[in-house]
Design a protein around this motif. Structure first.
Motif, PDB file in Angstrom:
ATOM      1  N   ALA A  15       0.852  -1.186   0.000  1.00 21.39           N
ATOM      2  CA  ALA A  15       0.000   0.000   0.000  1.00 21.39           C
ATOM      3  C   ALA A  15       0.886   1.233   0.000  1.00 21.39           C
ATOM      4  O   ALA A  15       1.934   1.261   0.659  1.00 21.39           O
ATOM      5  CB  ALA A  15      -0.914   0.006   1.219  1.00 21.39           C
ATOM      6  N   HIS A  16       0.464   2.249  -0.729  1.00 25.78           N
ATOM      7  CA  HIS A  16       1.219   3.494  -0.858  1.00 25.78           C
ATOM      8  C   HIS A  16       0.381   4.665  -0.371  1.00 25.78           C
ATOM      9  O   HIS A  16      -0.849   4.631  -0.396  1.00 25.78           O
ATOM     10  CB  HIS A  16       1.602   3.748  -2.320  1.00 25.78           C
ATOM     11  N   GLY A  17       1.059   5.720   0.039  1.00 21.60           N
ATOM     12  CA  GLY A  17       0.398   6.977   0.351  1.00 21.60           C
ATOM     13  C   GLY A  17      -0.611   6.865   1.476  1.00 21.60           C
ATOM     14  O   GLY A  17      -0.364   6.222   2.494  1.00 21.60           O
ATOM     15  N   ASP A  18      -1.782   7.487   1.289  1.00 16.38           N
ATOM     16  CA  ASP A  18      -2.806   7.501   2.333  1.00 16.38           C
ATOM     17  C   ASP A  18      -3.251   6.101   2.717  1.00 16.38           C
ATOM     18  O   ASP A  18      -3.561   5.823   3.872  1.00 16.38           O
ATOM     19  CB  ASP A  18      -4.021   8.306   1.881  1.00 16.38           C
ATOM     20  N   VAL A  21      -1.248   4.511   5.530  1.00 18.51           N
ATOM     21  CA  VAL A  21      -1.337   5.027   6.904  1.00 18.51           C
ATOM     22  C   VAL A  21      -2.780   5.210   7.358  1.00 18.51           C
ATOM     23  O   VAL A  21      -3.037   5.751   8.418  1.00 18.51           O
ATOM     24  CB  VAL A  21      -0.587   6.372   7.049  1.00 18.51           C
ATOM     25  N   GLY A  22      -3.714   4.754   6.555  1.00 15.76           N
ATOM     26  CA  GLY A  22      -5.117   4.911   6.910  1.00 15.76           C
ATOM     27  C   GLY A  22      -5.523   3.988   8.053  1.00 15.76           C
ATOM     28  O   GLY A  22      -4.830   3.028   8.379  1.00 15.76           O
ATOM     29  N   MET A  84       6.766  -8.576   7.082  1.00 15.51           N
ATOM     30  CA  MET A  84       6.075  -7.307   6.874  1.00 15.51           C
ATOM     31  C   MET A  84       7.087  -6.172   6.979  1.00 15.51           C
ATOM     32  O   MET A  84       8.129  -6.305   7.630  1.00 15.51           O
ATOM     33  CB  MET A  84       4.975  -7.097   7.913  1.00 15.51           C
ATOM     34  N   THR A  85       6.746  -5.046   6.358  1.00 13.76           N
ATOM     35  CA  THR A  85       7.588  -3.861   6.468  1.00 13.76           C
ATOM     36  C   THR A  85       6.727  -2.622   6.315  1.00 13.76           C
ATOM     37  O   THR A  85       5.690  -2.645   5.643  1.00 13.76           O
ATOM     38  CB  THR A  85       8.702  -3.863   5.395  1.00 13.76           C
ATOM     39  N   HIS A  86       7.149  -1.541   6.956  1.00 17.19           N
ATOM     40  CA  HIS A  86       6.471  -0.263   6.735  1.00 17.19           C
ATOM     41  C   HIS A  86       7.453   0.874   6.988  1.00 17.19           C
ATOM     42  O   HIS A  86       8.369   0.772   7.800  1.00 17.19           O
ATOM     43  CB  HIS A  86       5.230  -0.111   7.620  1.00 17.19           C
ATOM     44  N   CYS A  87       7.284   1.922   6.222  1.00 18.30           N
ATOM     45  CA  CYS A  87       8.016   3.167   6.420  1.00 18.30           C
ATOM     46  C   CYS A  87       7.065   4.289   6.031  1.00 18.30           C
ATOM     47  O   CYS A  87       5.896   4.047   5.712  1.00 18.30           O
ATOM     48  CB  CYS A  87       9.315   3.201   5.614  1.00 18.30           C
ATOM     49  N   GLU A  88       7.524   5.499   6.055  1.00 15.90           N
ATOM     50  CA  GLU A  88       6.654   6.647   5.781  1.00 15.90           C
ATOM     51  C   GLU A  88       5.992   6.512   4.411  1.00 15.90           C
ATOM     52  O   GLU A  88       6.664   6.486   3.374  1.00 15.90           O
ATOM     53  CB  GLU A  88       7.467   7.932   5.831  1.00 15.90           C
ATOM     54  N   GLY A  89       4.649   6.385   4.401  1.00 14.53           N
ATOM     55  CA  GLY A  89       3.898   6.349   3.151  1.00 14.53           C
ATOM     56  C   GLY A  89       3.931   5.036   2.402  1.00 14.53           C
ATOM     57  O   GLY A  89       3.528   4.971   1.236  1.00 14.53           O
ATOM     58  N   TYR A  90       4.383   3.949   3.054  1.00 14.80           N
ATOM     59  CA  TYR A  90       4.450   2.665   2.352  1.00 14.80           C
ATOM     60  C   TYR A  90       4.405   1.533   3.365  1.00 14.80           C
ATOM     61  O   TYR A  90       5.000   1.625   4.449  1.00 14.80           O
ATOM     62  CB  TYR A  90       5.739   2.551   1.539  1.00 14.80           C
ATOM     63  N   CYS A  91       3.699   0.447   3.008  1.00 11.71           N
ATOM     64  CA  CYS A  91       3.778  -0.771   3.796  1.00 11.71           C
ATOM     65  C   CYS A  91       3.525  -1.955   2.880  1.00 11.71           C
ATOM     66  O   CYS A  91       2.922  -1.825   1.802  1.00 11.71           O
ATOM     67  CB  CYS A  91       2.802  -0.758   4.968  1.00 11.71           C
ATOM     68  N   ILE A 106      11.474  -9.179   4.200  1.00 14.84           N
ATOM     69  CA  ILE A 106      11.380  -8.017   3.306  1.00 14.84           C
ATOM     70  C   ILE A 106      11.585  -6.748   4.121  1.00 14.84           C
ATOM     71  O   ILE A 106      11.314  -6.711   5.319  1.00 14.84           O
ATOM     72  CB  ILE A 106      10.034  -7.948   2.561  1.00 14.84           C
ATOM     73  N   ASP A 107      12.076  -5.715   3.446  1.00 16.06           N
ATOM     74  CA  ASP A 107      12.235  -4.422   4.105  1.00 16.06           C
ATOM     75  C   ASP A 107      12.138  -3.320   3.065  1.00 16.06           C
ATOM     76  O   ASP A 107      12.579  -3.486   1.920  1.00 16.06           O
ATOM     77  CB  ASP A 107      13.588  -4.328   4.820  1.00 16.06           C
ATOM     78  N   ALA A 108      11.564  -2.192   3.466  1.00 11.08           N
ATOM     79  CA  ALA A 108      11.522  -0.989   2.627  1.00 11.08           C
ATOM     80  C   ALA A 108      11.927   0.204   3.473  1.00 11.08           C
ATOM     81  O   ALA A 108      11.566   0.298   4.649  1.00 11.08           O
ATOM     82  CB  ALA A 108      10.126  -0.772   2.050  1.00 11.08           C
ATOM     83  N   GLU A 109      12.685   1.091   2.871  1.00  7.61           N
ATOM     84  CA  GLU A 109      13.198   2.279   3.547  1.00  7.61           C
ATOM     85  C   GLU A 109      13.086   3.473   2.604  1.00  7.61           C
ATOM     86  O   GLU A 109      13.101   3.307   1.374  1.00  7.61           O
ATOM     87  CB  GLU A 109      14.684   2.099   3.907  1.00  7.61           C
ATOM     88  N   PRO A 110      12.985   4.685   3.133  1.00  6.18           N
ATOM     89  CA  PRO A 110      13.065   5.861   2.259  1.00  6.18           C
ATOM     90  C   PRO A 110      14.430   5.904   1.578  1.00  6.18           C
ATOM     91  O   PRO A 110      15.449   5.609   2.203  1.00  6.18           O
ATOM     92  CB  PRO A 110      12.874   7.039   3.216  1.00  6.18           C
ATOM     93  N   HIS A 111      14.437   6.234   0.298  1.00  5.91           N
ATOM     94  CA  HIS A 111      15.701   6.284  -0.431  1.00  5.91           C
ATOM     95  C   HIS A 111      16.420   7.595  -0.112  1.00  5.91           C
ATOM     96  O   HIS A 111      16.440   8.546  -0.900  1.00  5.91           O
ATOM     97  CB  HIS A 111      15.461   6.143  -1.936  1.00  5.91           C
ATOM     98  N   GLN A 112      16.991   7.615   1.075  1.00  8.42           N
ATOM     99  CA  GLN A 112      17.716   8.770   1.584  1.00  8.42           C
ATOM    100  C   GLN A 112      18.970   8.278   2.302  1.00  8.42           C
ATOM    101  O   GLN A 112      19.032   7.123   2.733  1.00  8.42           O
ATOM    102  CB  GLN A 112      16.849   9.555   2.574  1.00  8.42           C
TER     103      GLN A 112
END
Length: 226
Positions: A15-18, A21-22, A84-91, A106-112
């Motif tokens: 899931a992306h965006g709203d 985090v809904g 499972m993974t979640h970061c700002e605006g994504y899970c 699995i893992d997701a991170e902001p590309h920063q």
């Protein structure tokens, strides 16, 4: 995004965006876990479980509570391996029947870039040397963040097999780049402590894949049975 890093036997929901985090339904035992948490934590906790339950449905498993167990790892239904993974605006959630894979992460991170000082704390000298080489060849990738994400995926695949903590510096990760329009490739994680016994033999390394898309870096590790 996550599904392209995993074999076809794995089902994924992201899931992306709203949507990421809904507010989502929580079972009472799940709600009790985050009853004292800040609203942002509760929303993320619920959203990623919504992804996991949708993945259960795709796998043909009745949706059910996912309560954290030891060290926060989710307690998956019998016969299922997942991550499972979640970061700002994504899970995202990834599930597979335990007969098809021994484990996955699995893992997701902001590309920063990582905050100052973090890379030195989570990496080995040889890893930092290789990252400098990659940064020279592909300066548009935040290699420090990618390494961090890969280590998170390694740990998530490791823990269900061992029940043990794995320090960041107990896996030596070498990242490879594959040609293509989108940044991506594979990575090899050499375990520097005795590895888990899988299929009757002790394994000493994990294999993973990575990608950078939509402002995120994502990694995944799968552990076959034999």
């Amino acid at each position: 995004m996550i599904e392209e890093l995993l074999p076809g036997s794995v089902v994924t929901v992201e899931a992306h965006g709203d949507e990421a985090v809904g507010d989502a339904h929580l079972y009472p035992e799940e709600a009790a876990v985050v009853a004292q948490a800040v609203p942002k934590r509760r929303r993320e906790f619920a959203a990623v479980r919504s992804c996991a339950r949708r993945a259960m449905e795709k796998l043909g498993v009745p949706p059910q509570p996912l309560v954290p167990g030891e060290r926060g790892a989710p307690r998956w239904p019998a016969g299922v391996a997942g991550s499972m993974t979640h970061c700002e605006g994504y899970c995202a959630a990834a599930l597979v029947r335990a007969t098809d894979l021994a484990s996955l992460g699995i893992d997701a991170e902001p590309h920063q870039a990582l905050p100052d000082g973090v890379l030195a704390a989570v990496s080995l000298p040889d890893e930092r040397t290789r990252l400098r080489r990659l940064a020279h060849q592909h300066p548009h990738i935040h290699w420090d963040r990618l390494l961090f994400s890969a280590k998170e995926s390694v740990y998530k695949a490791w823990f269900p097999l061992t029940g043990l903590w794995l320090e960041f510096t107990e896996a030596d990760i070498e990242v490879g780049v594959e040609p293509g329009e989108r940044p991506g490739g594979r990575f090899h994680a050499e375990l520097l402590v005795p590895g888990p016994v899988v299929g009757g033999r002790r394994i000493g390394s994990f294999e993973g894949r990575w990608t950078v898309r939509q402002g995120l870096v994502a990694t995944a590790v799968t552990v076959p049975h034999g």
